[in-house]
Design an enzyme around this catalytic site. Structure first.
Site, short mmCIF file in Angstrom:
data_model
loop_
_atom_site.label_atom_id
_atom_site.label_comp_id
_atom_site.label_asym_id
_atom_site.label_seq_id
_atom_site.Cartn_x
_atom_site.Cartn_y
_atom_site.Cartn_z
N GLU A 83 0.82 -1.21 0.00
CA GLU A 83 0.00 0.00 0.00
C GLU A 83 0.86 1.26 0.00
OE1 GLU A 83 -0.76 -2.69 1.82
OE2 GLU A 83 -2.76 -3.22 1.13
N HIS B 294 -11.78 -4.79 8.49
CA HIS B 294 -12.16 -4.65 7.07
C HIS B 294 -13.45 -3.87 6.87
CE1 HIS B 294 -9.09 -7.65 6.16
NE2 HIS B 294 -9.34 -7.51 4.88
#
Lengths: 821, 79
Positions: free
Chosen positions: A531, A598
């Site tokens: 990321e 999440h």
């Protein structure tokens, strides 16, 4: 995961032995006589002069920090001074091998890197080009000052003085500094000389330089990029991510032939043996020799070498050889340039971690003294010339310093005259105009089933009988985003896109599905699960003139790209006083079903950081138009999407989602349902809970609710909301982010401030509770539901309704807060 | 014997999917397990395999049409 890449068990399970290339350590042995042939005596002497210049400049700063004076000039310098005394051979040596169009991305200890690159570029540029560069900076104002203080017009002298004054004025945070005083010591840069942004975050330049190298490859600009950092940065994850990204196998295999090759980036570690208070060799790292880490990245071991940074010619030799490899497409490359830091990490460093004996031992290996001695031994230099060089350098630095502390030449940034000056630099609010016809090389979109399927879909979510179309039969948010992406990819050649599953998978939630049939690998590719590198490379790509739309699969992964989003993406436009533009769109989906790691709405987290535009649409019409604005704009945008809404069809906009391209301006909330008694301002999927609540409120409680979808967080135009509140007198704000510190709290406080005269009750906030997002089975107890909205409207905002909490939220908020929940 | 190729349940909340492409034409021989038709749900594209060996006797739902879960997409005639 292209299917042609076959993971062959016969190959993978076969016994074998990996062979790691030899990594040279201090292999340089070129006689000086050969170097004289290579460079000429004039350049060899300039190398000495440049090292002296770096040292005198750093000595001047050290003197200001320690004594408040330098060469009779008194000045209080309040900023930082991370000095590179002792490391001049590394900076000047590597700059000697670089061309003006090679771009360096410096470390936080970057004054030397900057000065060396600038002096090298000045030596390499034609006089006319130099003149144009200096004339082009701040309308030639700095050039006029330099001509005035120099009293001469020797082109090289003017340019060198311009370089030093622009840097020092920047370090002193003066308006005439290279970055308008917004960068300062650790962020000074000047693009025309190939000195790109330096980074105060250790290792911060690695990913950015990698992205810039990708743009150099795709944009055909030529040259290489250099990521400078210290040995301590080998402990930083994002540096490893960048090295891996720059050597992805697809670059040499799957990418179109004209752009094939490892990225032209040199990871140049100026290894001064200390990482803040830790010692890399023997204490905080295990590599023993830094160059060894190249072996962990690719079969070439990144062509890694350990080089003697004490000798500028050894460094120049190595950089020149790596540069040639990079230009050929054999990148990336790594150099471990050993260069002992003679002074402290910063001026507040008491050197408590190293012995006097060690410091003394290294003074016998001083790069300037050793190099001067070698030139003398070869008959290139004598004492008289050396003394004249030193005198010239001291005079130059003194002249520049006197100018930099003179407000008539380098005026301080006048915030009092313009209190919002820094704020005005956050966003350019400019945009590109797309050409009417497609441009670039790609396959015909009409040949893909996705596009054929879209052509048959209804544009509105409500069918002719008033029922809802299935997501197979009407345009969804997923489709709306696809349409805008497709339009921009086919009308803007500078745009590339990547994320962890963007090609064949079609994006984890199908937004990209079909795009890999249309776009070649160098426009859309699968990135590693990195990321930090995904975001950092997009920033570098944009700094170098490209545009990028990149994706983090889940908002919860923002933590993995924290520095890149918060300190890089958000900061560089303003730290450059608006000279840099960062057209980067970061798409982040907000999850569901998967529980605590999440499913979090962190929109408020990024909205809190100045410098990012933040968008969170909830309908297909808004998603399509807002993404278009984000992609066309030149400012960095965080674009949130709800996974639960990808299948949502258009229920609000009359006529549904237009087939043609259009933009919805960022920052303007939208009234989704008109009402008179209470305003419900939503962000994200709470819009749909509010619609359900409004229907019940009307049918069962006689309450008419007006619903406004915020759509954007930054910027945010309150006018629509204030107008509504003037009518209703009551407002409830709803989103799925946990309440504490959320963006709703900011909105509620502001509405209380700006509309208190219109409110009959304080603004109410309904977010998720301040605990973890539970799994799918418990989500309806966590995210605000229609009943929760009804409860607050009827119990808190219109108490004359005299009803009780029917949902779960009748809890004692003060008690929860007392207990931190 | 006729063996139907049926639109499978591709996810609990998936009610229908689109036929993207028939990889075999009517009259083509197919092997059990061979990919015969590509379908797309709102999220993903999938290749459906022949449930039996034989000849693709007929296509009930042509490309670009939408079929509900459980629908017969085509018939394979086994020997």
């Amino acid at each position: 995961m292209p299917k042609e890449l076959f993971v062959d068990p016969q190959v993978m399970r076969k016994a074998d032995r990996l062979r790691v290339p030899e990594i040279p350590v201090h292999a340089y042995a070129t006689p000086l006589a050969e170097e004289r042939q290579r460079y000429g005596d004039k350049t060899l002497i300039r190398v000495l002069r440049d090292m002296m210049m770096v040292r005198e400049f750093e000595t001047m700063l050290a003197s200001f920090k320690a004594q408040g004076a330098y060469a009779g000039i008194e000045f209080v310098y309040k900023g930082p001074a991370h000095l590179s005394i002792g490391q001049e051979g590394a900076a000047v040596g590597s700059a000697l091998a670089l061309k003006p169009d090679d771009h360096i991305f410096g470390s936080h200890r970057s004054h030397g890197e900057f000065i060396a690159k600038g002096l090298s570029a000045i030596a390499g540029l034609e006089p006319a080009a130099l003149a144009a560069i200096m004339e082009g900076h701040q309308g030639g104002a700095m050039l006029r000052s330099v001509e005035k203080i120099l009293g001469g017009d020797n082109e090289t002298e003017v340019a060198e003085t311009f370089l030093l004054l622009g840097l020092l004025a920047e370090i002193f945070m003066r308006a005439s500094g290279f970055n308008g005083g917004m960068g300062g010591s650790m962020h000074a840069f000047f693009l025309p000389f190939g000195a790109y942004p330096n980074n105060a975050i250790v290792g911060g330049s690695a990913g950015i330089a990698t992205g810039a190298a990708m743009r150099k490859r795709l944009g055909g600009d030529g040259g290489i990029t250099v990521a400078y950092s210290g040995d301590g940065s080998t402990g930083c994850g994002p540096v490893w991510e960048a090295m891996n990204f720059s050597s992805m196998a697809q670059l040499k295999g799957l990418w179109p032939e004209e752009h094939r090759g490892g990225l032209p980036v040199l990871f140049c570690f100026n290894n001064n043996f200390y990482a803040m208070g830790g010692q890399t060799i023997g204490e905080t790292a295990g590599w023993d020799r830094l160059s060894r880490i190249g072996a962990g990245i690719n079969p070439d071991a990144m062509h890694a070498e350990t080089v003697d940074g004490t000798n500028p010619l050894a460094v120049a030799d190595a950089v020149a050889r790596k540069r040639a490899l990079l230009v050929e497409g054999a990148g990336p490359a790594l150099l471990d340039v050993e260069c002992y830091r003679a002074t402290g990490h910063s001026t507040s460093d008491a050197n408590a971690y190293r012995s006097r004996d060690e410091i003394k031992a290294w003074t016998a290996h001083d790069p300037i003294a050793l190099y001067a001695a070698s030139l003398k031994e070869a008959g290139i230099l004598d004492d008289t010339v050396e003394a004249a060089l030193a005198e010239g350098v001291a005079a130059r630095v003194r002249m520049v310093t006197a100018a930099a502390v003179d407000p008539a030449i380098a005026a301080p940034v006048d915030i009092r005259a313009n209190p919002t000056l820094i704020g005005e630099l956050m966003f350019s609010n400019t945009a590109i105009a797309l050409p009417p016809e497609p441009v670039g090389t790609f396959n015909d979109p009409a040949s893909t089933s996705r596009v054929r399927q879209l052509a048959k879909k209804a544009r509105h979510g409500i069918d002719e009988n008033g029922g809802l179309h299935s997501p197979m039969r009407a345009v969804t948010i997923r489709d709306a985003l696809f349409e805008t992406l497709l339009h921009h990819f086919t009308h803007d050649e500078s745009l590339i896109g990547y994320g962890e599953e963007c090609r064949e998978w079609g994006g984890a939630f199908g937004v990209y599905r079909g795009l890999s049939d249309i776009l070649p690998y160098d426009r859309l590719f699968n990135a590693p699960i990195s990321e930090a590198a995904i975001v950092a490379t997009a920033i570098g790509y944009a700094m170098e003139g490209g545009r990028a739309v990149v994706e983090l699969m889940y908002t919860d992964f923002i933590g993995r790209a924290g520095d890149e989003i918060f300190n890089q993406m958000a900061k560089w436009q303003s730290m450059s006083a608006g000279m840099l533009k960062l057209p980067v769109v970061l798409r982040c989906s907000i999850g569901s079903k998967y529980g605590a790691q999440h499913s979090q709405d962190w929109s408020g987290l990024v909205a809190h950081i100045p410098g990012l535009k933040v968008v969170y649409p909830s309908t297909p019409y808004d998603a399509k138009g807002l993404l278009a604005s984000a992609l066309a704009g030149n400012d960095p945008v965080i674009f949130f999407e709800s996974q639960r809404l990808y299948d949502a069809t258009e229920m609000f906009h009359e006529g549904g989602v237009p087939e043609d391209y259009y933009q919805v301006p960022i920052g303007v909330p939208d009234v989704k349902r008109e009402g008179t008694d209470v305003t419900i301002l939503t962000l994200g999927p709470s819009l749909y809970a509010a619609v359900g609540a409004a229907e019940t409120l009307a049918a069962e409680h006689g309450v008419s609710a007006e619903i406004i979808d915020a759509r954007s967080l930054v910027p945010f135009d309150y006018e629509t909301v204030l107008k509504s509140v003037r009518k209703t007198g009551r407002i409830l704000l709803v989103s799925e982010a946990s309440e504490r510190g959320s963006f709703l709290m900011t909105l509620a406080a502001d509405i209380g401030r700006y509309a208190h005269g219109d409110l009959t009750a304080p603004p109410q906030v309904l977010g998720s509770p301040n605990w973890i997002v539970p799994g799918a089975e418990m989500e309806s107890t966590y995210f605000p539901q229609a009943q929760d909205i009804i409860d607050i409207v009827c119990c808190e905002l219109i108490p004359e309704k005299n009803t009780d909490y029917r949902g779960l939220r009748g809890w004692d908020g003060l008690d929860l807060s007392r207990r931190g929940i | 014997m006729d063996v139907p190729i049926v639109m499978p349940q591709l996810g609990v909340d998936i009610e229908e999917a689109q036929i993207d492409e028939w990889l075999k034409a009517e009259g083509d021989a197919v092997e059990e397990g061979e990919q015969v038709v590509i379908v797309t749900t709102p999220k993903v594209t999938l290749e459906l395999e022949a449930p039996a060996s034989g000849v693709l006797k007929s296509i009930a739902i042509p490309a670009d049409e939408i079929a509900k879960v459980g629908t017969t997409l085509g018939i394979i005639e086994t020997e």
